[in-house]
Design a protein around this motif. Structure first.
Motif, PDB file in Angstrom:
ATOM      1  N   SER A 165       0.957  -1.308  -0.247  1.00 26.28           N
ATOM      2  CA  SER A 165      -0.115  -0.204  -0.029  1.00 26.28           C
ATOM      3  C   SER A 165       0.760   1.201  -0.488  1.00 26.28           C
ATOM      4  CB  SER A 165      -0.907   0.237   0.748  1.00 26.28           C
ATOM      5  OG  SER A 165      -0.254  -0.438   2.652  1.00 26.28           O
ATOM      6  N   PHE A 166       2.363   1.161   0.298  1.00 22.05           N
ATOM      7  CA  PHE A 166       3.615   2.571   0.411  1.00 22.05           C
ATOM      8  C   PHE A 166       3.885   2.714  -0.777  1.00 22.05           C
ATOM      9  CE2 PHE A 166       2.906   0.561   4.363  1.00 22.05           C
ATOM     10  CZ  PHE A 166       2.428   1.787   5.082  1.00 22.05           C
ATOM     11  N   ASP A 167       3.883   3.977  -1.351  1.00 19.81           N
ATOM     12  CA  ASP A 167       4.643   4.062  -2.410  1.00 19.81           C
ATOM     13  C   ASP A 167       5.939   4.570  -2.654  1.00 19.81           C
ATOM     14  OD1 ASP A 167       1.706   4.772  -3.920  1.00 19.81           O
ATOM     15  OD2 ASP A 167       1.420   6.416  -2.373  1.00 19.81           O
ATOM     16  N   ALA A 168       6.259   5.184  -1.362  1.00 21.06           N
ATOM     17  CA  ALA A 168       7.706   4.745  -0.789  1.00 21.06           C
ATOM     18  C   ALA A 168       8.077   4.500   0.483  1.00 21.06           C
ATOM     19  CB  ALA A 168       8.314   6.805  -1.393  1.00 21.06           C
ATOM     20  N   MET A 169       9.715   4.503   0.388  1.00 21.10           N
ATOM     21  CA  MET A 169       9.772   5.060   1.952  1.00 21.10           C
ATOM     22  C   MET A 169      11.187   5.976   2.402  1.00 21.10           C
ATOM     23  SD  MET A 169      12.692   3.683   4.493  1.00 21.10           S
ATOM     24  CE  MET A 169      13.643   1.713   4.257  1.00 21.10           C
ATOM     25  N   VAL A 170      10.962   6.260   3.216  1.00 18.37           N
ATOM     26  CA  VAL A 170      12.026   7.073   3.812  1.00 18.37           C
ATOM     27  C   VAL A 170      12.230   7.379   4.748  1.00 18.37           C
ATOM     28  CG1 VAL A 170      13.220   9.721   3.149  1.00 18.37           C
ATOM     29  CG2 VAL A 170      10.965   8.728   1.509  1.00 18.37           C
ATOM     30  N   SER A 171      13.675   7.695   5.114  1.00 19.99           N
ATOM     31  CA  SER A 171      14.061   7.473   5.936  1.00 19.99           C
ATOM     32  C   SER A 171      15.551   7.175   6.977  1.00 19.99           C
ATOM     33  CB  SER A 171      13.751   5.563   7.341  1.00 19.99           C
ATOM     34  OG  SER A 171      12.812   5.133   6.856  1.00 19.99           O
ATOM     35  N   ASN A 172      15.805   7.979   8.035  1.00 16.39           N
ATOM     36  CA  ASN A 172      17.325   8.120   8.811  1.00 16.39           C
ATOM     37  C   ASN A 172      17.188   6.520   9.248  1.00 16.39           C
ATOM     38  OD1 ASN A 172      18.897   8.655   9.942  1.00 16.39           O
ATOM     39  ND2 ASN A 172      18.537  10.303  11.285  1.00 16.39           N
ATOM     40  N   LEU A 173      17.796   5.909   8.892  1.00 23.06           N
ATOM     41  CA  LEU A 173      17.853   4.504   9.513  1.00 23.06           C
ATOM     42  C   LEU A 173      19.186   4.194  11.046  1.00 23.06           C
ATOM     43  CD1 LEU A 173      17.513   1.883   7.050  1.00 23.06           C
ATOM     44  CD2 LEU A 173      16.123   2.681   7.905  1.00 23.06           C
ATOM     45  N   PRO A 174      18.094   3.463  11.351  1.00 19.38           N
ATOM     46  CA  PRO A 174      19.506   3.342  12.988  1.00 19.38           C
ATOM     47  C   PRO A 174      20.584   2.764  12.646  1.00 19.38           C
ATOM     48  CG  PRO A 174      17.126   1.874  12.970  1.00 19.38           C
ATOM     49  CD  PRO A 174      17.391   2.451  11.577  1.00 19.38           C
ATOM     50  N   TYR A 175      21.770   3.183  13.142  1.00 19.39           N
ATOM     51  CA  TYR A 175      23.043   2.549  12.721  1.00 19.39           C
ATOM     52  C   TYR A 175      22.749   1.048  13.021  1.00 19.39           C
ATOM     53  CZ  TYR A 175      24.952   7.345  11.780  1.00 19.39           C
ATOM     54  OH  TYR A 175      25.378   7.813  11.101  1.00 19.39           O
TER      55      TYR A 175
END
Length: 278
Positions: free
Chosen positions: A125-135
């Motif tokens: 259902s998502f169009d994108a994922m945008v994240s500051n991922l945990p190290y």
């Protein structure tokens, strides 16, 4: 509260007796230019699959204080934010004015990536994922989503050494499983480097913004061949200094080492070997 203001971010943490957790990779982005670059790259070319006039539906992993969240909401996105820290999860919606287009899920993103259905998350259902991922867990989370072909596009802020592995081509010393697995279904682009000074607390190493755009070049690669591909390449890179012919003596004759093989050749090898064994 200005989430890109170091003094205001520090003041909030002091006021609420909140201590950023190094183990959880809590390094908050405090640079407006980098923030804009991440969201620009993350939303570029994305279209709402729900139809014209509908908001882009974006997943965010580890929103922290909400600097990316706030920016994406301001651009009209619907954001589903997955936050493990109970203090930050409880704060997020309230601090942003409880917007209707924000959903906060308090859970470890590793669990969501591995078993999204358990948390009522439909990745399609998502169009994108945008994240500051945990190290600490960022690579694991990303590769879980990669293997699921989870999003049309993923734009992530990761450690530079992780970014280098994701974009590495055959023959590169940084070539490894992360690059081989990601490039099976995604085109990978290094957007920009990000200095350690752009975060608070300041991490020990620099970061990079990377965009993964899903492609359809290998749709004919069956589920059975994919399972074989993941197992075969994992074993090969466990012995990366050895030639493939030495690792798989009864299966293949090759003087090539794992890091020297292109994704196209990996696909050819795995499809041929798997078909022989079935």
């Amino acid at each position: 509260m200005n989430l890109t203001s170091p003094s205001q971010v520090k003041a909030w943490c002091i006021e609420h007796e909140f201590h950023p957790n190094k183990t959880m990779g809590q390094n908050f982005l405090i640079d407006r230019n980098v923030l804009t670059a991440i969201v620009d790259a993350g939303l570029e070319g994305c279209t709402p699959h729900a139809g014209e006039g509908k908001p882009l539906r974006v997943m965010e992993i580890g929103p922290g204080l909400g600097v990316l969240t706030e920016e994406m909401l301001s651009r009209g996105c619907e954001v589903v934010a997955v936050e493990k820290d109970p203090v930050l999860a409880a704060r997020l919606a309230e601090s942003l004015g409880r917007p209707e287009r924000l959903t906060v899920i308090e859970v470890d993103a590793v669990q969501v990536a591995a078993h999204p259905e358990k948390f009522g998350v439909d990745l399609s259902s998502f169009d994108a994922m945008v994240s500051n991922l945990p190290y600490q867990a960022g690579t694991r989370i990303l590769l879980e989503f990669v293997q699921k072909r989870a999003f049309p596009a993923m734009t992530v802020l990761v450690q530079s050494e992780v970014a280098d592995r994701l974009v590495a081509r055959e023959g590169s010393k940084t070539r490894g499983l992360a690059g081989v697995w990601t490039q099976l279904d995604f085109d990978v682009k290094l957007v920009r480097k990000v200095a350690a000074s752009c975060f608070w607390p300041r991490p020990e190493i620099g970061s990079s913004v990377v965009r993964l755009t899903r492609h359809d070049r290998n749709l004919s690669f069956s589920a059975e061949n994919r399972a074989f591909f993941y197992n075969f390449t994992k074993r090969a890179f466990e012995h990366r200094r050895k030639q493939l012919g030495s690792i798989f003596k009864d299966m293949i004759q090759s003087t090539l080492r794992a890091e020297e093989i292109s994704n196209e050749l990996w696909i050819e090898i795995c499809r041929g070997l798997n078909d022989e064994n079935t």
